[in-house]
Motif scaffolding. Structure first.
Motif, PDB file in Angstrom:
ATOM      1  N   ARG A 246       0.957  -1.219   0.165  1.00 20.39           N
ATOM      2  CA  ARG A 246      -0.026   0.091  -0.149  1.00 20.39           C
ATOM      3  C   ARG A 246       0.954   1.168  -0.043  1.00 20.39           C
ATOM      4  O   ARG A 246       0.621   2.097  -0.654  1.00 20.39           O
ATOM      5  CB  ARG A 246      -0.924   0.038   1.068  1.00 20.39           C
ATOM      6  N   GLU A 247       1.909   1.312   0.733  1.00 21.31           N
ATOM      7  CA  GLU A 247       2.893   2.476   0.804  1.00 21.31           C
ATOM      8  C   GLU A 247       3.569   2.509  -0.602  1.00 21.31           C
ATOM      9  O   GLU A 247       3.699   3.508  -0.957  1.00 21.31           O
ATOM     10  CB  GLU A 247       3.819   2.247   1.980  1.00 21.31           C
ATOM     11  N   LEU A 248       3.897   1.445  -1.197  1.00 23.28           N
ATOM     12  CA  LEU A 248       4.566   1.568  -2.443  1.00 23.28           C
ATOM     13  C   LEU A 248       3.716   2.078  -3.596  1.00 23.28           C
ATOM     14  O   LEU A 248       3.892   3.207  -4.265  1.00 23.28           O
ATOM     15  CB  LEU A 248       4.661   0.181  -3.038  1.00 23.28           C
ATOM     16  N   GLU A 249       2.184   1.645  -3.358  1.00 26.42           N
ATOM     17  CA  GLU A 249       1.342   2.381  -4.486  1.00 26.42           C
ATOM     18  C   GLU A 249       1.116   3.837  -3.875  1.00 26.42           C
ATOM     19  O   GLU A 249       1.196   4.612  -5.219  1.00 26.42           O
ATOM     20  CB  GLU A 249      -0.102   1.652  -3.990  1.00 26.42           C
ATOM     21  N   ASN A 250       0.915   4.137  -2.926  1.00 26.37           N
ATOM     22  CA  ASN A 250       0.826   5.492  -2.575  1.00 26.37           C
ATOM     23  C   ASN A 250       2.115   6.565  -3.016  1.00 26.37           C
ATOM     24  O   ASN A 250       1.892   7.629  -3.557  1.00 26.37           O
ATOM     25  CB  ASN A 250       0.836   5.879  -0.972  1.00 26.37           C
ATOM     26  N   ARG A 251       3.184   6.026  -2.916  1.00 26.91           N
ATOM     27  CA  ARG A 251       4.488   6.666  -3.230  1.00 26.91           C
ATOM     28  C   ARG A 251       4.546   6.783  -4.819  1.00 26.91           C
ATOM     29  O   ARG A 251       4.920   7.780  -5.355  1.00 26.91           O
ATOM     30  CB  ARG A 251       5.648   6.157  -2.745  1.00 26.91           C
ATOM     31  N   ALA A 252       4.114   5.711  -5.435  1.00 27.19           N
ATOM     32  CA  ALA A 252       3.892   5.680  -7.190  1.00 27.19           C
ATOM     33  C   ALA A 252       2.912   6.824  -7.483  1.00 27.19           C
ATOM     34  O   ALA A 252       3.224   7.588  -8.226  1.00 27.19           O
ATOM     35  CB  ALA A 252       3.654   4.248  -7.595  1.00 27.19           C
ATOM     36  N   ALA A 253       1.870   6.845  -6.928  1.00 24.77           N
ATOM     37  CA  ALA A 253       0.739   7.800  -7.231  1.00 24.77           C
ATOM     38  C   ALA A 253       1.362   9.057  -7.032  1.00 24.77           C
ATOM     39  O   ALA A 253       1.137  10.095  -7.731  1.00 24.77           O
ATOM     40  CB  ALA A 253      -0.576   7.453  -6.510  1.00 24.77           C
ATOM     41  N   ALA A 254       2.085   9.268  -5.811  1.00 23.87           N
ATOM     42  CA  ALA A 254       2.419  10.947  -5.507  1.00 23.87           C
ATOM     43  C   ALA A 254       3.530  11.264  -6.525  1.00 23.87           C
ATOM     44  O   ALA A 254       3.824  12.658  -6.619  1.00 23.87           O
ATOM     45  CB  ALA A 254       3.169  10.625  -4.256  1.00 23.87           C
ATOM     46  N   ILE A 255       4.119  10.493  -7.217  1.00 21.06           N
ATOM     47  CA  ILE A 255       5.071  11.050  -8.286  1.00 21.06           C
ATOM     48  C   ILE A 255       4.399  10.657  -9.972  1.00 21.06           C
ATOM     49  O   ILE A 255       5.046  10.846 -10.903  1.00 21.06           O
ATOM     50  CB  ILE A 255       6.398  10.320  -8.329  1.00 21.06           C
ATOM     51  N   GLY A 256       3.166  10.487  -9.797  1.00 19.08           N
ATOM     52  CA  GLY A 256       2.626  10.605 -11.111  1.00 19.08           C
ATOM     53  C   GLY A 256       2.423   9.102 -11.891  1.00 19.08           C
ATOM     54  O   GLY A 256       1.945   9.308 -13.005  1.00 19.08           O
ATOM     55  N   ALA A 257       2.823   8.177 -11.131  1.00 20.38           N
ATOM     56  CA  ALA A 257       2.812   6.721 -11.902  1.00 20.38           C
ATOM     57  C   ALA A 257       1.131   6.112 -11.595  1.00 20.38           C
ATOM     58  O   ALA A 257       0.579   6.633 -10.878  1.00 20.38           O
ATOM     59  CB  ALA A 257       3.858   5.758 -11.254  1.00 20.38           C
ATOM     60  N   ASN A 258       0.996   5.396 -12.849  1.00 18.10           N
ATOM     61  CA  ASN A 258      -0.214   4.627 -12.647  1.00 18.10           C
ATOM     62  C   ASN A 258      -0.123   3.159 -12.564  1.00 18.10           C
ATOM     63  O   ASN A 258      -0.960   2.400 -12.520  1.00 18.10           O
ATOM     64  CB  ASN A 258      -1.349   5.086 -13.736  1.00 18.10           C
ATOM     65  N   ALA A 259       1.169   2.714 -12.519  1.00 17.56           N
ATOM     66  CA  ALA A 259       1.514   1.266 -12.263  1.00 17.56           C
ATOM     67  C   ALA A 259       2.950   1.284 -11.540  1.00 17.56           C
ATOM     68  O   ALA A 259       3.857   2.143 -11.521  1.00 17.56           O
ATOM     69  CB  ALA A 259       1.617   0.872 -13.635  1.00 17.56           C
ATOM     70  N   VAL A 260       3.222   0.230 -11.287  1.00 14.55           N
ATOM     71  CA  VAL A 260       4.501  -0.248 -10.569  1.00 14.55           C
ATOM     72  C   VAL A 260       4.799  -1.594 -11.022  1.00 14.55           C
ATOM     73  O   VAL A 260       4.220  -2.644 -10.935  1.00 14.55           O
ATOM     74  CB  VAL A 260       4.715  -0.374  -8.941  1.00 14.55           C
TER      75      VAL A 260
END
Length: 106
Positions: free
Chosen positions: A63-77
């Motif tokens: 969940r933290e990984l997803e939140n950090r990805a979203a915070a920098i404008g990503a829509n996937a990891v």
């Protein structure tokens, strides 16, 4: 948010790489769970208390990984890897780290 262990997503094209990201959780095991796990270790079987702690820590790291990805404008990891470590003097702390590459896909 798409999160996958693979380096690509079938049917999707990576259009921007945002960088490597991490989600970390350090979780302490309380005394009650430690006693229950000790009894399981003595008598044999699975430790539901430790398993529950592990599942919760892994979900929080993702969940933290997803939140950090979203915070920098990503829509996937992509390329997600999850690591586990035991920490602390008595080995009663668990560290779960999820890492991957944050990307933008079409």
């Amino acid at each position: 948010m798409i999160v996958t262990t693979t380096n690509n997503i079938e049917g999707k094209k990576v259009i921007d790489y945002k960088g490597i990201i991490f989600g970390e959780v350090i979780s302490g095991v309380d005394v009650i769970k430690d006693i229950a796990a000790g009894l399981t270790n003595f008598f044999g079987g699975r430790s539901k208390s430790y398993e529950g702690e592990l599942i919760q820590a892994r979900e929080e790291a993702l969940r933290e990984l997803e939140n950090r990805a979203a915070a920098i404008g990503a829509n996937a990891v992509i390329g997600v890897d999850i690591d586990y470590e035991v920490l602390g003097q008595g080995g009663n702390m668990l560290m779960v780290t999820a890492s991957g590459t944050a990307v933008v896909v079409e």
